[in-house]
Design a protein around this motif. Structure first.
Motif, PDB file in Angstrom:
ATOM      1  N   GLU A 143     -10.115  -7.504  -9.884  1.00 13.87           N
ATOM      2  CA  GLU A 143     -10.789  -6.440 -10.622  1.00 13.87           C
ATOM      3  C   GLU A 143     -12.062  -5.985  -9.907  1.00 13.87           C
ATOM      4  OE1 GLU A 143      -9.608  -4.893 -13.190  1.00 13.87           O
ATOM      5  OE2 GLU A 143     -11.374  -3.676 -13.695  1.00 13.87           O
TER       6      GLU A 143
ATOM      7  N   THR B  13     -13.466 -11.410 -18.810  1.00 11.92           N
ATOM      8  CA  THR B  13     -14.442 -10.961 -19.794  1.00 11.92           C
ATOM      9  C   THR B  13     -15.495 -10.154 -19.050  1.00 11.92           C
ATOM     10  OG1 THR B  13     -15.765 -12.947 -19.501  1.00 11.92           O
ATOM     11  CG2 THR B  13     -14.190 -12.940 -21.319  1.00 11.92           C
TER      12      THR B  13
ATOM     13  N   PHE C  19       2.618   2.810  -3.159  1.00 10.02           N
ATOM     14  CA  PHE C  19       1.841   3.618  -4.107  1.00 10.02           C
ATOM     15  C   PHE C  19       1.886   5.108  -3.752  1.00 10.02           C
ATOM     16  CE2 PHE C  19      -0.118  -0.475  -5.164  1.00 10.02           C
ATOM     17  CZ  PHE C  19      -0.189  -0.363  -6.544  1.00 10.02           C
TER      18      PHE C  19
ATOM     19  N   LEU D 187     -22.622  -5.004  -7.830  1.00 12.91           N
ATOM     20  CA  LEU D 187     -21.792  -4.265  -8.798  1.00 12.91           C
ATOM     21  C   LEU D 187     -21.026  -5.253  -9.677  1.00 12.91           C
ATOM     22  CD1 LEU D 187     -20.219  -1.620  -6.384  1.00 12.91           C
ATOM     23  CD2 LEU D 187     -21.931  -1.143  -8.140  1.00 12.91           C
ATOM     24  N   ASP D 188     -20.818  -4.872 -10.914  1.00 10.30           N
ATOM     25  CA  ASP D 188     -19.922  -5.597 -11.821  1.00 10.30           C
ATOM     26  C   ASP D 188     -20.200  -7.097 -11.878  1.00 10.30           C
ATOM     27  OD1 ASP D 188     -18.398  -3.178 -12.371  1.00 10.30           O
ATOM     28  OD2 ASP D 188     -17.680  -3.392 -10.309  1.00 10.30           O
ATOM     29  N   THR D 189     -21.471  -7.439 -11.991  1.00  7.25           N
ATOM     30  CA  THR D 189     -21.831  -8.861 -12.010  1.00  7.25           C
ATOM     31  C   THR D 189     -21.409  -9.547 -13.307  1.00  7.25           C
ATOM     32  OG1 THR D 189     -23.990  -8.129 -12.766  1.00  7.25           O
ATOM     33  CG2 THR D 189     -23.796  -8.711 -10.435  1.00  7.25           C
TER      34      THR D 189
ATOM     35  N   PHE E 287      -0.521  -0.866 -12.487  1.00  9.14           N
ATOM     36  CA  PHE E 287      -1.043  -2.056 -11.810  1.00  9.14           C
ATOM     37  C   PHE E 287      -2.532  -2.232 -12.071  1.00  9.14           C
ATOM     38  CE2 PHE E 287       2.953  -1.521  -9.684  1.00  9.14           C
ATOM     39  CZ  PHE E 287       3.367  -2.820  -9.463  1.00  9.14           C
TER      40      PHE E 287
ATOM     41  N   VAL F  36     -19.927   0.211   0.670  1.00 11.02           N
ATOM     42  CA  VAL F  36     -19.650  -0.740  -0.392  1.00 11.02           C
ATOM     43  C   VAL F  36     -19.114  -1.999   0.281  1.00 11.02           C
ATOM     44  CG1 VAL F  36     -18.073  -1.282  -2.285  1.00 11.02           C
ATOM     45  CG2 VAL F  36     -19.295   0.906  -2.273  1.00 11.02           C
TER      46      VAL F  36
ATOM     47  N   VAL G 153     -18.491  -9.358 -14.763  1.00 16.92           N
ATOM     48  CA  VAL G 153     -17.050  -9.639 -14.855  1.00 16.92           C
ATOM     49  C   VAL G 153     -16.812 -11.127 -14.572  1.00 16.92           C
ATOM     50  CG1 VAL G 153     -14.774  -9.095 -13.931  1.00 16.92           C
ATOM     51  CG2 VAL G 153     -16.484  -7.295 -14.154  1.00 16.92           C
TER      52      VAL G 153
ATOM     53  N   ALA H  30     -22.720  -2.859 -16.253  1.00 15.51           N
ATOM     54  CA  ALA H  30     -23.135  -2.901 -14.852  1.00 15.51           C
ATOM     55  C   ALA H  30     -23.642  -1.536 -14.415  1.00 15.51           C
ATOM     56  CB  ALA H  30     -21.962  -3.328 -13.979  1.00 15.51           C
TER      57      ALA H  30
ATOM     58  N   LYS I 146      -2.652  -4.349  -6.932  1.00 12.40           N
ATOM     59  CA  LYS I 146      -3.722  -3.542  -7.527  1.00 12.40           C
ATOM     60  C   LYS I 146      -4.742  -3.121  -6.474  1.00 12.40           C
ATOM     61  CE  LYS I 146      -7.074  -5.051 -10.828  1.00 12.40           C
ATOM     62  NZ  LYS I 146      -7.276  -5.850 -12.065  1.00 12.40           N
TER      63      LYS I 146
ATOM     64  N   TYR J 153      -0.116   3.860 -10.424  1.00 10.65           N
ATOM     65  CA  TYR J 153      -1.418   3.268 -10.122  1.00 10.65           C
ATOM     66  C   TYR J 153      -1.992   2.590 -11.366  1.00 10.65           C
ATOM     67  CZ  TYR J 153      -6.183   2.831  -8.348  1.00 10.65           C
ATOM     68  OH  TYR J 153      -7.401   2.332  -7.939  1.00 10.65           O
TER      69      TYR J 153
ATOM     70  N   GLY K 119      -3.327  -0.670  -3.952  1.00  8.67           N
ATOM     71  CA  GLY K 119      -3.259   0.680  -4.525  1.00  8.67           C
ATOM     72  C   GLY K 119      -4.601   1.386  -4.425  1.00  8.67           C
ATOM     73  N   ALA K 120      -5.667   0.644  -4.739  1.00  5.77           N
ATOM     74  CA  ALA K 120      -7.010   1.229  -4.660  1.00  5.77           C
ATOM     75  C   ALA K 120      -7.337   1.595  -3.210  1.00  5.77           C
ATOM     76  CB  ALA K 120      -8.043   0.254  -5.217  1.00  5.77           C
ATOM     77  N   LEU K 121      -6.904   0.753  -2.279  1.00  5.18           N
ATOM     78  CA  LEU K 121      -7.155   1.053  -0.859  1.00  5.18           C
ATOM     79  C   LEU K 121      -6.381   2.278  -0.399  1.00  5.18           C
ATOM     80  CD1 LEU K 121      -7.254  -2.534   0.706  1.00  5.18           C
ATOM     81  CD2 LEU K 121      -9.136  -0.882   0.589  1.00  5.18           C
TER      82      LEU K 121
ATOM     83  N   THR L  67     -11.175  -4.091  -6.731  1.00  3.47           N
ATOM     84  CA  THR L  67     -10.602  -2.787  -7.070  1.00  3.47           C
ATOM     85  C   THR L  67     -11.703  -1.817  -7.509  1.00  3.47           C
ATOM     86  OG1 THR L  67      -8.541  -3.845  -7.720  1.00  3.47           O
ATOM     87  CG2 THR L  67      -8.889  -1.603  -8.499  1.00  3.47           C
ATOM     88  N   ARG L  68     -12.588  -2.297  -8.381  1.00  2.00           N
ATOM     89  CA  ARG L  68     -13.682  -1.429  -8.832  1.00  2.00           C
ATOM     90  C   ARG L  68     -14.592  -1.024  -7.675  1.00  2.00           C
ATOM     91  NH1 ARG L  68     -16.184  -3.701 -14.488  1.00  2.00           N
ATOM     92  NH2 ARG L  68     -14.213  -3.991 -15.602  1.00  2.00           N
TER      93      ARG L  68
ATOM     94  N   GLN M 178       0.817  -1.206   0.000  1.00  2.00           N
ATOM     95  CA  GLN M 178       0.000   0.000   0.000  1.00  2.00           C
ATOM     96  C   GLN M 178       0.859   1.269   0.000  1.00  2.00           C
ATOM     97  OE1 GLN M 178      -2.383   0.962   3.551  1.00  2.00           O
ATOM     98  NE2 GLN M 178      -4.127   1.191   2.178  1.00  2.00           N
TER      99      GLN M 178
ATOM    100  N   VAL N  61     -10.409 -11.807 -11.635  1.00  5.22           N
ATOM    101  CA  VAL N  61     -11.779 -11.329 -11.408  1.00  5.22           C
ATOM    102  C   VAL N  61     -11.936 -10.796  -9.988  1.00  5.22           C
ATOM    103  CG1 VAL N  61     -14.202 -12.017 -11.260  1.00  5.22           C
ATOM    104  CG2 VAL N  61     -12.809 -12.781 -13.189  1.00  5.22           C
TER     105      VAL N  61
ATOM    106  N   GLU O  44     -12.804   1.606  -5.701  1.00  9.86           N
ATOM    107  CA  GLU O  44     -12.806   2.871  -6.449  1.00  9.86           C
ATOM    108  C   GLU O  44     -14.188   3.528  -6.407  1.00  9.86           C
ATOM    109  OE1 GLU O  44     -11.370   1.553 -10.275  1.00  9.86           O
ATOM    110  OE2 GLU O  44      -9.294   2.137  -9.829  1.00  9.86           O
ATOM    111  N   HIS O  45     -15.226   2.711  -6.517  1.00  9.52           N
ATOM    112  CA  HIS O  45     -16.596   3.211  -6.447  1.00  9.52           C
ATOM    113  C   HIS O  45     -16.848   3.857  -5.078  1.00  9.52           C
ATOM    114  CE1 HIS O  45     -20.804   3.557  -7.300  1.00  9.52           C
ATOM    115  NE2 HIS O  45     -21.171   2.682  -6.382  1.00  9.52           N
TER     116      HIS O  45
END
Lengths: 334, 324
Positions: free
Chosen positions: B146, A322, A191, B79-81, A315, B127, B83, A327, B185, A312, B188-190, B149-150, A188, B143, B153-154
């Protein structure tokens, strides 16, 4: 074996090469003793040896690269630092009650510029290896590394890290002192830093223990280095239920520099001298130094906020999946 | 509840159920506690969030149960179902990764090992990410990385807290280094979420190990754990094998981590919803809706915050006191 000279370590795939070199030496010796001119013959054999070496080293399998990456003579963090830098001073201690010798660091000048360097340090012999825990760092090692990175950040010095570990130390004491937390916190914090961070896998990149000093602006790897989510041995014993399948696991895990370049994880692949970095360590160090300086120049041209954003996004992009359907993402209202 | 009550309940169910009783027994009318062996009426056990009322053993629950247990009715928005996992390495061990994915999807009804969404806990917006151990041991691949992370970010964009319920064997080996990189990843988002002065609480449930422990599980402002949950970096067997030493009985339990200072509190499942809502409420800043641009930045992070005064602590306290 001459006194004081170390026994050369021969990897199994190097055998034909070593045999050929032995033959050349024998012929040369015989010719000397008998006063026969064998220059032409030797030239031919040497050309063949060079060709063979090239062939062997350009077609190494993942397992063979793993062997090269773990070669006991492979240049270590301190070898590179001492070769590449001036005014090196090793700095010790995590300021929490320990100094982990498996992860070393300090300050030096790189081409005149002050930098903070650090990396996992494997031992150069058995005794050294015991002291350095075979390059497997404890929580204190990661906390020392973070302390040095914070120091670098405070004084605007670039951070250069060298990765060479079988993995973070898996022991009772390491768990008690929070191995997971120590690595996590580094991931963490790395970053946040305003200074460029360049990470190079010089040998073995073992899982979370490698990543713990591996979040940077530029990830570089030597040609025969490996970087893996789990050691092929551990992976084989879990997924194949047979540690003997580690060869297959090494192939399947995609651990070589070339594979990682393709997957979008690696930024820069560093070519090694034919025969591996251990065959000509100075040449390897020159390559490393030149590439670090090149990347440093590019990164230092960026203002800190851009640098962090770039780090950022680097990464952020990693991963394959896919996605179907859009969403919904409504605002949270109270 | 006494045995007589159970019996009475059972008779009631038998009398009114549209299905014959044999079918209900097959569906698990009774559940035996794996810790103390006491049989419990499954409906009661579910009402008690699968915590044994005799010995307080916390049985396994899956991501759907967790969401139901924690999130206020009609507030959950996944969210993001869409992916979904792919097989980037063409990985095959004793079985092809492709087939493992299909099997896990069929067995669990999930797309991958995490569900994320937004919702409310006793009126507190947040969230939530919930890992699901049923799906390949809750392992983290692209997955999971991702989606988490999303989700983070949200939450950063919306200025709300993040809660992640961890349950994972670690990084997913079948995606190789891509899995390892998800640790960075998510971390970083945290870091960005944190730089906005927002609250993140991981809840460590059984088991939380490997790469998850070495990343987001240990990065909470506050870290909660379920009683007796196994939490660790390296596997117990690995340590036993390398060291050949006997490990302490409570080694790598939630209680062990608490004693060693790596967990803030152990919270029984039945108290989790209340505890989380109280914590979120207590850490709310007066204008949490507009947290973007008003939160505290530190150590040069969050350049977009430059020039904004940091929020005085007592002010946020006052603010939260007036919250519902």
């Amino acid at each position: 074996m001459a006194a004081g000279k170390r026994k050369p370590l021969v990897l199994d795939f190097e055998k034909p090469l070593v045999d050929l070199e032995d033959r050349i030496n024998r012929i040369r010796q015989m010719a000397d003793e008998n006063g026969v001119d064998v220059t032409e013959q030797i030239q031919q054999l040497e050309a063949r040896a060079t060709q063979l070496r090239q062939e062997v080293y350009t077609s190494l399998s993942a397992v063979q690269r793993l062997q090269v990456a773990r070669h006991p003579r492979r240049p270590s963090t301190l070898d590179y630092i001492q070769t590449m830098t001036d005014d090196w001073l090793e700095l010790h201690g995590d300021r929490r009650g320990g100094d982990d010798m498996a992860l070393v660091g300090g300050v030096a000048r790189l081409d005149g510029q002050p930098v903070v360097l650090m990396g996992h340090q494997k031992g150069r012999d058995t005794k050294d290896n015991v002291a350095r825990n075979f390059g497997m760092a404890s929580p204190g090692g990661y906390r020392k590394a973070l302390r040095l990175m914070e120091h670098a950040n405070r004084f605007g010095m670039p951070i250069i890290t060298f990765i060479d570990t079988p993995g973070a130390w898996a022991g009772v004491e390491a768990e008690r002192l929070g191995q997971g937390e120590a690595i996590a916190y580094n991931l963490q914090q790395m970053f946040k830093f305003d200074v460029p961070i360049i990470c190079t896998v010089i040998g073995e990149g073992g899982s979370g223990g490698a990543l713990g000093i591996g979040v940077g602006d530029c990830l570089m790897m030597f040609e025969h280095s490996v970087y893996t989510v789990a050691s092929p041995e551990a992976c084989a014993s879990i997924l194949w239920r047979d540690a003997g399948q580690s060869g297959q696991a090494a192939e399947a895990l995609k651990i070589t520099a070339r594979d990682l370049k393709q997957l979008g994880i690696l930024d820069e692949l560093l070519p090694e001298p034919v025969g591996g970095a251990h065959s000509r360590p100075l040449e390897a160090a020159n390559t490393l130094k030149a590439t670090i300086l090149k990347n440093l120049q590019e990164l230092q041209a960026l203002p800190p906020d851009q640098l962090r954003e770039r780090r950022y996004q680097k990464f952020r992009r990693i991963g394959y999946f896919t996605e179907s359907g859009e969403a919904p993402r409504p605002a949270i209202t109270e | 509840m006494s045995l007589f009550d159970w019996f009475a309940n059972r008779q009631k169910v038998d009398a009114t159920a549209p299905e014959p009783p044999e079918r209900e027994i097959a569906d698990g009318l009774w559940t035996k506690c794996e810790a103390c062996g006491v049989m419990a009426y499954t409906k009661d056990l579910k009402a008690n969030q699968m915590v044994c009322s005799n010995c307080e053993h916390h049985m396994r629950v899956w991501s759907d149960d967790r969401i139901e247990q924690l999130i206020d009715e009609d507030t959950w928005l996944p969210l993001d179902t869409g992916v979904a996992p792919v097989d980037p390495l063409g990985f095959r061990d004793r079985k092809a990764y492709r087939d493992r994915i299909k099997e896990a999807q069929a067995k669990s009804g999930l797309v991958d090992a995490v569900q994320t969404g937004q919702g409310e806990i006793l009126g507190e917006p947040l969230v939530l990410g919930v890992m699901d151990f049923r799906f390949m041991g809750g392992s983290m691949g692209s997955v999971v990385g991702e989606k988490l992370t999303r989700a983070i970010e949200h939450a950063t964009n919306q200025g709300v807290a993040v809660i992640i319920l961890c349950a994972s064997g670690g990084a997913r080996m079948q995606e190789g280094m891509l899995s390892l990189m998800q640790m960075a990843k998510i971390s970083g988002a945290l870091e960005r979420h944190r730089a906005q002065g927002l609250l993140y609480i991981p809840v460590l449930t059984h088991p939380t190990t490997g790469g998850v422990t070495a990343s987001f599980a240990m990065l909470g402002d506050l870290i909660l754990a379920e009683p007796k949950a196994m939490i660790g970096f390296a596997g117990r067997r690995v340590i036993e094998q390398t060291l050949r030493e006997k490990l302490p009985d409570n080694f790598q339990t939630a209680e062990y981590l608490l004693a060693n200072g790596f967990v803030d509190a152990i919270v029984p499942r039945t108290q989790l919803k209340k505890t989380l809502s109280q914590l979120i409420n207590m850490h709310r800043r007066p204008e949490s809706k507009v947290a973007v641009g008003s939160a505290t930045g530190h150590n040069g992070t969050g350049s977009e915050l430059a020039g904004n005064p940091s929020q005085p602590f007592n002010e946020s306290l006052n603010g939260s006191a007036s919250m519902p």
